[in-house]
Motif scaffolding. Structure first.
Motif, PDB file in Angstrom:
ATOM      1  N   ILE A  67      41.470  35.736  38.828  1.00  0.00           N
ATOM      2  CA  ILE A  67      42.370  36.865  39.034  1.00  0.00           C
ATOM      3  C   ILE A  67      43.752  36.499  38.511  1.00  0.00           C
ATOM      4  O   ILE A  67      44.359  35.512  38.947  1.00  0.00           O
ATOM      5  CB  ILE A  67      42.451  37.243  40.523  1.00  0.00           C
ATOM      6  CG1 ILE A  67      41.068  37.630  41.045  1.00  0.00           C
ATOM      7  CG2 ILE A  67      43.447  38.382  40.737  1.00  0.00           C
ATOM      8  CD1 ILE A  67      41.023  37.815  42.558  1.00  0.00           C
ATOM      9  N   ILE A  68      44.247  37.300  37.562  1.00  0.00           N
ATOM     10  CA  ILE A  68      45.585  37.113  37.022  1.00  0.00           C
ATOM     11  C   ILE A  68      46.387  38.348  37.408  1.00  0.00           C
ATOM     12  O   ILE A  68      46.112  39.458  36.948  1.00  0.00           O
ATOM     13  CB  ILE A  68      45.574  36.944  35.489  1.00  0.00           C
ATOM     14  CG1 ILE A  68      44.575  35.845  35.074  1.00  0.00           C
ATOM     15  CG2 ILE A  68      46.975  36.651  34.976  1.00  0.00           C
ATOM     16  CD1 ILE A  68      44.876  34.468  35.626  1.00  0.00           C
ATOM     17  N   ASN A  69      47.376  38.150  38.276  1.00  0.00           N
ATOM     18  CA  ASN A  69      48.149  39.252  38.830  1.00  0.00           C
ATOM     19  C   ASN A  69      49.489  39.378  38.104  1.00  0.00           C
ATOM     20  O   ASN A  69      50.158  38.377  37.836  1.00  0.00           O
ATOM     21  CB  ASN A  69      48.386  38.984  40.323  1.00  0.00           C
ATOM     22  CG  ASN A  69      49.168  40.083  40.992  1.00  0.00           C
ATOM     23  OD1 ASN A  69      48.833  41.255  40.874  1.00  0.00           O
ATOM     24  ND2 ASN A  69      50.215  39.715  41.708  1.00  0.00           N
ATOM     25  N   LEU A  70      49.869  40.606  37.766  1.00  0.00           N
ATOM     26  CA  LEU A  70      51.173  40.856  37.164  1.00  0.00           C
ATOM     27  C   LEU A  70      51.962  41.795  38.064  1.00  0.00           C
ATOM     28  O   LEU A  70      51.449  42.834  38.490  1.00  0.00           O
ATOM     29  CB  LEU A  70      51.048  41.489  35.775  1.00  0.00           C
ATOM     30  CG  LEU A  70      50.620  40.570  34.630  1.00  0.00           C
ATOM     31  CD1 LEU A  70      49.095  40.397  34.609  1.00  0.00           C
ATOM     32  CD2 LEU A  70      51.095  41.092  33.284  1.00  0.00           C
ATOM     33  N   MET A  71      53.187  41.421  38.378  1.00  0.00           N
ATOM     34  CA  MET A  71      54.041  42.303  39.160  1.00  0.00           C
ATOM     35  C   MET A  71      55.459  42.260  38.616  1.00  0.00           C
ATOM     36  O   MET A  71      55.879  41.267  38.006  1.00  0.00           O
ATOM     37  CB  MET A  71      54.005  41.934  40.644  1.00  0.00           C
ATOM     38  CG  MET A  71      54.569  40.588  41.004  1.00  0.00           C
ATOM     39  SD  MET A  71      54.479  40.298  42.793  1.00  0.00           S
ATOM     40  CE  MET A  71      55.447  41.666  43.432  1.00  0.00           C
ATOM     41  N   GLY A  72      56.188  43.345  38.803  1.00  0.00           N
ATOM     42  CA  GLY A  72      57.539  43.448  38.273  1.00  0.00           C
ATOM     43  C   GLY A  72      58.591  43.131  39.310  1.00  0.00           C
ATOM     44  O   GLY A  72      58.426  43.431  40.495  1.00  0.00           O
ATOM     45  N   ALA A  73      59.705  42.550  38.856  1.00  0.00           N
ATOM     46  CA  ALA A  73      60.822  42.287  39.754  1.00  0.00           C
ATOM     47  C   ALA A  73      61.462  43.601  40.188  1.00  0.00           C
ATOM     48  O   ALA A  73      62.069  43.681  41.249  1.00  0.00           O
ATOM     49  CB  ALA A  73      61.856  41.398  39.071  1.00  0.00           C
ATOM     50  N   LYS A  74      61.296  44.630  39.374  1.00  0.00           N
ATOM     51  CA  LYS A  74      61.732  45.982  39.717  1.00  0.00           C
ATOM     52  C   LYS A  74      60.974  46.945  38.819  1.00  0.00           C
ATOM     53  O   LYS A  74      60.247  46.517  37.920  1.00  0.00           O
ATOM     54  CB  LYS A  74      63.250  46.164  39.578  1.00  0.00           C
ATOM     55  CG  LYS A  74      63.789  45.936  38.189  1.00  0.00           C
ATOM     56  CD  LYS A  74      65.309  45.805  38.165  1.00  0.00           C
ATOM     57  CE  LYS A  74      66.052  47.028  38.670  1.00  0.00           C
ATOM     58  NZ  LYS A  74      65.966  48.180  37.736  1.00  0.00           N
ATOM     59  N   GLY A  75      61.122  48.242  39.057  1.00  0.00           N
ATOM     60  CA  GLY A  75      60.432  49.216  38.224  1.00  0.00           C
ATOM     61  C   GLY A  75      60.982  49.244  36.804  1.00  0.00           C
ATOM     62  O   GLY A  75      62.162  48.973  36.573  1.00  0.00           O
ATOM     63  N   GLY A  76      60.104  49.552  35.849  1.00  0.00           N
ATOM     64  CA  GLY A  76      60.548  49.721  34.479  1.00  0.00           C
ATOM     65  C   GLY A  76      60.751  48.456  33.673  1.00  0.00           C
ATOM     66  O   GLY A  76      61.376  48.492  32.608  1.00  0.00           O
TER      67      GLY A  76
END
Length: 321
Positions: A67-76
């Motif tokens: 599982i490789i998860n990607l998340m943003g520090a903020k939107g956009g």
């Protein structure tokens, strides 16, 4: 003769009818007119299931997907762009095996737009039928692409489906790990229970940031939050600076000092190429195979396939400049 599996081919695309067929034991529901890629994928999945029915002593070790998860520090910040292109690039590598792309943006998921697809199902169907979840049901709910990637989109709006809980997330990801070699998750920027469970189960979380003060401030807070709740070990979370410019007001060294962590990878700023790919519903390597942004994403994929140390020592792929 013994019937191994039942496939249904129909011109009717009503989701209720398809779900009833699946509940009755139908393994594949193929729409008319026949799509060659869809039929080929169905037969390939049938072949995989047949291999699993050989005697235990002859079976290979059970698949344990990564599982490789990607998340943003903020939107956009470009999390969906990177998740889509990471999955599509992985699918083009023979050594990667099977690839799933999962959208955890429950209301604002945009993966179908980025790939120009109209999925028949989404998270809601799985959550409603969680007690009968197995790899066959999962594969039927996910949208197959010609590249081989299977997509599980979000609901895109609040529609009365039961909520996604950490427990349900655990079961779904555990089933995916037995079904796919790589599971790429677009987790957006929300730190809720299902997202924390995903981070906990992920081999790596790529935290996407930009080199500006608000984004770096959020990045620092997110890293502290993840550490305080014990959702992931520090080495599991890798910072990726998106839209990177060499002459940025905030240099990489200053950014790393502000967040007290190394920036693992940089993705160059290429607005024109990226928007062209998004608007056409295609991955970057189809639009601009020789562009720097395409090569940097390919380099990030190489770290997953061949290890970080080898890539770091290797070539310009890891260059922070």
């Amino acid at each position: 003769n013994v019937v191994s599996e039942v496939f249904v081919i129909s011109a009717i695309k009503e989701s209720d009818l398809i779900l009833k067929a699946m509940r009755a034991g139908v393994k594949e529901f193929i729409h008319l007119p026949l799509d060659e890629a869809e039929l080929k994928n169905a037969l390939q999945e049938f072949k995989k299931r047949m291999k699993l029915r050989v005697p235990v002593k002859d079976q290979k070790l059970e698949r344990t997907g990564r599982i490789i998860n990607l998340m943003g520090a903020k939107g956009g910040v470009g999390t969906t762009t990177l998740a889509v292109n990471l999955a599509m690039t992985l699918a083009g590598k023979k050594e990667a095996g099977s690839v799933a792309l999962v959208d955890l943006n429950m209301v604002f998921g945009e993966i179908p737009l980025f790939l120009s697809i109209t999925p028949a199902y989404h998270w809601g169907q799985i959550v409603e039928n969680i007690n009968r979840l197995d790899n066959t049901f999962l594969l039927n709910v996910m949208t197959p692409l010609k590249s081989g990637v299977r997509v599980l989109p979000s609901t895109s709006h609040l529609n009365g489906h039961p909520p996604l809980t950490p427990q349900i997330m655990d079961r779904i990801l555990a089933t995916m790990k037995k079904t796919f070699d790589f599971i790429i998750v677009d987790a957006g920027q929300t730190l809720d229970g299902p997202t924390l469970k995903t981070i906990e189960m992920a081999e790596k979380t790529f935290l996407i940031t930009l080199l500006n003060l608000p984004c770096l401030h959020n990045t620092n807070n997110l890293l502290k939050s993840l550490s305080s709740v014990g959702a992931a070990q520090k080495e599991q979370v890798k910072l990726v600076a998106n839209r990177y410019l060499k002459n940025n007001d905030i240099a990489l060294a200053e950014a790393e000092e502000r967040v007290q962590s190394e920036i693992f990878w940089t993705i160059p700023n290429d607005y024109k190429t990226t928007m062209s790919a998004i608007n056409r519903g295609k991955p970057l390597f189809e639009i601009a195979p020789k562009a720097k942004i395409t090569k940097k994403i390919d380099g990030l994929v190489e770290t997953l396939l061949h290890g970080e140390r080898k890539i770091k020592k290797k070539s310009w792929f890891f260059s922070k400049k």
